[in-house]
Design a protein around this motif. Structure first.
Motif, PDB file in Angstrom:
ATOM      1  N   LEU A 286     -13.447  -3.793   2.394  1.00 28.93           N
ATOM      2  CA  LEU A 286     -14.364  -2.746   2.831  1.00 28.93           C
ATOM      3  C   LEU A 286     -14.997  -2.089   1.610  1.00 28.93           C
ATOM      4  CD1 LEU A 286     -12.242  -1.066   5.659  1.00 28.93           C
ATOM      5  CD2 LEU A 286     -13.674  -3.124   5.754  1.00 28.93           C
ATOM      6  N   GLU A 303     -16.419   2.844   9.372  1.00 29.98           N
ATOM      7  CA  GLU A 303     -15.143   2.654   8.679  1.00 29.98           C
ATOM      8  C   GLU A 303     -13.982   2.714   9.655  1.00 29.98           C
ATOM      9  OE1 GLU A 303     -12.664   4.458   4.851  1.00 29.98           O
ATOM     10  OE2 GLU A 303     -14.364   5.577   5.681  1.00 29.98           O
ATOM     11  N   SER A 319      -9.481  -1.534   1.271  1.00 26.80           N
ATOM     12  CA  SER A 319     -10.641  -0.647   1.229  1.00 26.80           C
ATOM     13  C   SER A 319     -10.828  -0.084  -0.174  1.00 26.80           C
ATOM     14  CB  SER A 319     -10.463   0.513   2.218  1.00 26.80           C
ATOM     15  OG  SER A 319     -11.497   1.472   2.058  1.00 26.80           O
ATOM     16  N   ARG A 321     -12.104   2.773  -0.697  1.00 26.32           N
ATOM     17  CA  ARG A 321     -12.102   4.236  -0.632  1.00 26.32           C
ATOM     18  C   ARG A 321     -11.088   4.880  -1.583  1.00 26.32           C
ATOM     19  NH1 ARG A 321     -13.900   8.500   2.134  1.00 26.32           N
ATOM     20  NH2 ARG A 321     -15.027   7.281   3.712  1.00 26.32           N
TER      21      ARG A 321
END
Length: 368
Positions: A286, A303, A319, A321
């Motif tokens: 991601l 998301e 991910s 993030r």
């Protein structure tokens, strides 16, 4: 009685005036959008913005309009048109052979798929393949980058399907990049810069795309603009013309949210099933952009949807993030993204190195 008739006449006059005014506004707007005279081009410059007439995340017509307004000189086929994928970037059209495949040798191949966030926009020396080549993995692993700018999750899936099976005996690690902010949305488009494949969905199952008409002139002639009123589109989409809540109400379900989720879910199911059947290690990566990180308008749901879908079907994922947020805590957001030119919004050299930490976890088998 006379008062009632006067009121009726005034209402009728207002209605006729509104219709005439709307038609006059529509015709005037069309003149400034499409007339090629110097007067129309100069005076209508502030109106010739495709985003004023639709949602580019959900509507083919916005992309067609960009081509057809005032710059027909930009009309050209994709640089490497392909009847299946729409276009290719790194690999050869038709065969999809990677030019660096022979360089892997006896090392474990790491195949990275996705759009421009996978492909990289910060220069070859800062690409993911260069970062891996300069790491401690270089002796045992080699990254082949299949990223292609503009791809949606649908085209990415199709390229994975077309290439991994022939290399399965090499036991590659397959990393499927997904730009969270936009790659799901692209699945409902049949035209994005150029014509592209478009999956249908029936009873939760994917319906294969038709072959792509890669000649852009022929495509637009066969699939002309479907906009009925540019003025009404302008009212609904021109920022700050009306309160955002009012505009969203007027747009209704034009974001096609349910359709996007259904297609993306079916794509993820098929992606995981095919790679599992080949006994290939794989993960969804991601990649979050600036808007996705902030969950800005239009990027509020993707998301959470992807994370929930991966967990539901057992698809391993990682991910960017946590790595990006950790880096932002140290140095702020700006150094992680490019801010100039056509690559604006993509990861910078530093951003790519931060995002590579996410790829490294997937290579090591440490998933979120």
């Amino acid at each position: 009685m006379k008062t009632s008739r006067r009121v009726q006449k005034r209402l009728l006059a207002l209605a006729i005036g509104a219709v005439v005014g709307f038609l006059a506004g529509e015709l005037t707007l069309r003149f400034f959008l499409f007339n090629t005279s110097r007067f129309a081009v100069l005076r209508g410059k502030s109106l010739r913005e495709a985003n004023f007439y639709g949602d580019r995340h959900s509507d083919d017509d916005v992309w067609k309009l960009e081509w057809l307004m005032n710059d027909a000189g930009r009309l050209h086929d994709a640089p490497a048109p392909d009847k299946t994928l729409g276009w290719t970037v790194t690999v050869a059209p038709g065969t999809y052979v990677h030019p660096n495949a022979a360089s892997v040798g006896s090392r474990t191949p790491v195949f990275l798929y996705g759009d421009s966030f996978s492909q990289g926009e910060a220069g070859a020396e800062n690409s993911f393949e260069s970062i891996l080549a300069g790491s401690d993995l270089a002796a045992t692993h080699a990254l082949l980058n299949y990223g292609a700018g503009g791809y949606g999750l649908d085209q990415t899936y199709m390229l994975v399907r077309a290439t991994v099976a022939t290399s399965a005996e090499k036991k590659p690690i397959v990393l499927v990049g997904c730009f969270v902010d936009d790659d799901i949305d692209r699945c409902v488009l049949a035209f994005r810069s150029w014509p592209k494949p478009r999956f249908g969905i029936r009873d939760g199952q994917l319906v294969e795309p038709e072959p792509v008409e890669t000649d852009i002139h022929a495509y637009i002639a066969e699939h002309p603009l479907g906009i009925k009123s540019y003025l009404w589109r302008f009212v609904k989409y021109r920022r700050h013309l009306l309160p955002l809540g009012v505009q969203r109400f007027l747009r209704g379900n034009e974001t096609r949210l349910d359709e996007k989720k259904q297609i993306a879910h079916a794509l993820l199911v098929e992606l995981h099933r095919r790679l599992d059947e080949l006994h290939v290690r794989h993960a969804l990566v991601l990649f979050l952009g600036e808007n996705g990180l902030e969950r800005a308008p239009g990027c509020e749901w993707q998301e959470d949807f992807l994370v929930a879908a991966c967990r539901e079907i057992g698809l391993p994922f990682v991910s960017t993030r946590p790595d990006l947020e950790s880096a932002m805590f140290q140095s702020g957001r700006d150094p992680l993204f490019l801010h100039d030119g056509g690559a604006r919004g993509h990861y910078s050299a530093l951003g790519n190195r931060i995002a590579f930490k996410c790829l490294r976890r997937a290579i090591d088998g440490r998933f979120d």
